[in-house]
Scaffold this motif. Structure first.
Motif, PDB file in Angstrom:
ATOM      1  N   LEU A 145      36.084  45.599  28.975  1.00  0.00           N
ATOM      2  CA  LEU A 145      35.070  46.306  29.911  1.00  0.00           C
ATOM      3  C   LEU A 145      35.231  44.632  30.563  1.00  0.00           C
ATOM      4  CD1 LEU A 145      32.950  47.675  27.620  1.00  0.00           C
ATOM      5  CD2 LEU A 145      34.335  48.481  28.701  1.00  0.00           C
ATOM      6  N   GLY A 146      34.830  43.543  30.478  1.00  0.00           N
ATOM      7  CA  GLY A 146      34.722  43.137  31.222  1.00  0.00           C
ATOM      8  C   GLY A 146      35.574  42.755  32.589  1.00  0.00           C
ATOM      9  N   GLY A 147      37.408  42.875  32.050  1.00  0.00           N
ATOM     10  CA  GLY A 147      38.502  42.793  33.201  1.00  0.00           C
ATOM     11  C   GLY A 147      38.170  43.971  34.413  1.00  0.00           C
ATOM     12  N   ALA A 163      45.371  42.181  31.797  1.00  0.00           N
ATOM     13  CA  ALA A 163      47.061  44.035  31.866  1.00  0.00           C
ATOM     14  C   ALA A 163      46.158  45.389  32.854  1.00  0.00           C
ATOM     15  CB  ALA A 163      46.607  44.111  30.403  1.00  0.00           C
ATOM     16  N   VAL A 164      44.556  45.022  32.010  1.00  0.00           N
ATOM     17  CA  VAL A 164      43.849  45.679  32.373  1.00  0.00           C
ATOM     18  C   VAL A 164      42.996  45.375  33.797  1.00  0.00           C
ATOM     19  CG1 VAL A 164      41.090  44.977  32.201  1.00  0.00           C
ATOM     20  CG2 VAL A 164      41.379  47.226  32.130  1.00  0.00           C
ATOM     21  N   SER A 165      42.644  44.918  34.810  1.00  0.00           N
ATOM     22  CA  SER A 165      42.804  44.418  35.698  1.00  0.00           C
ATOM     23  C   SER A 165      44.239  44.687  36.167  1.00  0.00           C
ATOM     24  CB  SER A 165      42.186  42.997  35.982  1.00  0.00           C
ATOM     25  OG  SER A 165      42.774  41.962  35.310  1.00  0.00           O
ATOM     26  N   GLY A 166      45.385  44.122  36.446  1.00  0.00           N
ATOM     27  CA  GLY A 166      46.434  44.780  36.923  1.00  0.00           C
ATOM     28  C   GLY A 166      46.481  46.120  37.200  1.00  0.00           C
ATOM     29  N   VAL A 167      46.210  47.042  36.169  1.00  0.00           N
ATOM     30  CA  VAL A 167      46.286  48.095  36.314  1.00  0.00           C
ATOM     31  C   VAL A 167      45.554  48.919  37.353  1.00  0.00           C
ATOM     32  CG1 VAL A 167      46.263  50.985  35.180  1.00  0.00           C
ATOM     33  CG2 VAL A 167      47.067  49.088  33.864  1.00  0.00           C
ATOM     34  N   ILE A 168      44.555  48.542  37.441  1.00  0.00           N
ATOM     35  CA  ILE A 168      43.301  49.010  38.486  1.00  0.00           C
ATOM     36  C   ILE A 168      44.136  48.163  39.840  1.00  0.00           C
ATOM     37  CG2 ILE A 168      41.111  48.169  39.532  1.00  0.00           C
ATOM     38  CD1 ILE A 168      40.223  48.148  36.921  1.00  0.00           C
ATOM     39  N   PHE A 169      44.628  47.022  40.011  1.00  0.00           N
ATOM     40  CA  PHE A 169      45.298  46.538  41.018  1.00  0.00           C
ATOM     41  C   PHE A 169      46.621  47.365  41.955  1.00  0.00           C
ATOM     42  CE2 PHE A 169      43.532  42.102  39.742  1.00  0.00           C
ATOM     43  CZ  PHE A 169      41.849  42.653  39.910  1.00  0.00           C
TER      44      PHE A 169
END
Length: 252
Positions: free
Chosen positions: A83-85, A191-197
Motif C-alpha cells: 500500500l505504501g509503495g 515491484a508494485v511501484s514498478g508496475v505502476i511506472f
C-alpha cells in the motif's frame, strides 16, 4: 548511451544489487549514474526502481533460510509495504517535477546520514532488544512500514536501513532475520511501484535492462558473501556518489 556509459550503468546495477542486500541504499549508486549519463531525475528514478526489482527478489531468495517461520509477519507487513509503495509511486507521478528535484537532495542527505550512522544504529538496536517485544509487531510497526513504503515508492534510497531501524527496535529478532524481512519488503515496494511506472510513466528501457541484469547478479553475490564483507568501504562509496548526485541536481 555510449558503450562506456552502458557498462557504467551495468556496473552500478551490480554494485547496487549487492549493497541493497547487505546494507541498503543501492539507489544512491544507480540513480546518480543515470543522472550522470543524461537522464532527467524522474525518468532516472522510475527506470532505477524497475531495474532494481530483480536484485531485490534475488536477495530475498538468498535469505530464504532466515525467512523460515516468518510467513505471518511477511503477510502482515507485506500489505503495508504494498500500500505504501502504491501511494509513493502515485506521489512521484502526480507531484510537479520541480517538487521532485527539490525534495530529492533532502532525501539523499537524510539517506547519507543514515548510511554513515548505520554501525552505531546497529549497536543501539542490539542493546535495546528485549524479550517482551511483540512477535509480529503492533500498529506502530505496521504504520512505520507503510510510511517507509511510501518513501520507497517515491524515491527509495536507504529504505532498507529505515526498515531495519524500525523493526530492530520493535521486534525481538536477530538482525539477520530482520534483514531477510527487509529484503522481501523492499522487493514488494519496488515491484508494485514498478508496475505502476510501466503503465503510466516514461521509462528508459535500456538502463532498466542493464540495471536489472546487474542487480540480479549483485543481489545473488550480496546474499552469498555479504556477511563476510565490511560495509565501511561501501558506505564511503555511497557517501561520495550521493554527494555527487546532490551537486548535479542542485547545480545542474
Amino acid at each position: 548511451m555510449t558503450l562506456w556509459e552502458s557498462l557504467a550503468v551495468l556496473a552500478a546495477g551490480i554494485f547496487a544489487g549487492g549493497i541493497n542486500v547487505v546494507v541498503g541504499s543501492g539507489t544512491l549508486v544507480t540513480f546518480p549514474v543515470l543522472l550522470a549519463v543524461g537522464y532527467p531525475p524522474i525518468v532516472a528514478n522510475v527506470s532505477n526502481t524497475l531495474g532494481l526489482v530483480p536484485g531485490s527478489i534475488t536477495g530475498a531468495i538468498g535469505y530464504r533460510t532466515e525467512l523460515a517461520g516468518q510467513r505471518p509477519r511477511l503477510l502482515r507487513l507485506g500489505l503495508a509495504s504494498l500500500l505504501g509503495g502504491v501511494l509513493g509511486a502515485v506521489l512521484l507521478l502526480t507531484l510537479p517535477a520541480e517538487a521532485f528535484e527539490g525534495i530529492v537532495p533532502v532525501l539523499i542527505v537524510v539517506a547519507l546520514v543514515l548510511v554513515v550512522l548505520q554501525p552505531r544504529l546497529s549497536r543501539a538496536l542490539a542493546a535495546r532488544r528485549t524479550d517482551d517485544a511483540k512477535p509480529h509487531g503492533g500498529a506502530l510497526v505496521w504504520v512505520g512500514v507503510f510510511l517507509t513504503g511510501v518513501y520507497g515508492g517515491y524515491f527509495g534510497a536507504a529504505q532498507g536501513i529505515i526498515l531495519l531501524g524500525l523493526m530492530g527496535i520493535l521486534l525481538a529478532e536477530p538482525l539477520q532475520r530482520l534483514n531477510a524481512v527487509k529484503n522481501v519488503l523492499a522487493a514488494l515496494v519496488n515491484a508494485v511501484s514498478g508496475v505502476i511506472f510501466i503503465l503510466v510513466a516514461d521509462v528508459a528501457w535500456l538502463p532498466v535492462v542493464l540495471i536489472a541484469v546487474g542487480s540480479t547478479l549483485g543481489g545473488f553475490l550480496g546474499a552469498k558473501v555479504g556477511r563476510k564483507l565490511s560495509p565501511a568501504i561501501l558506505r564511503g562509496v555511497i557517501v561520495v556518489v550521493g554527494l555527487a548526485a546532490i551537486a548535479k541536481i542542485v547545480l545542474g
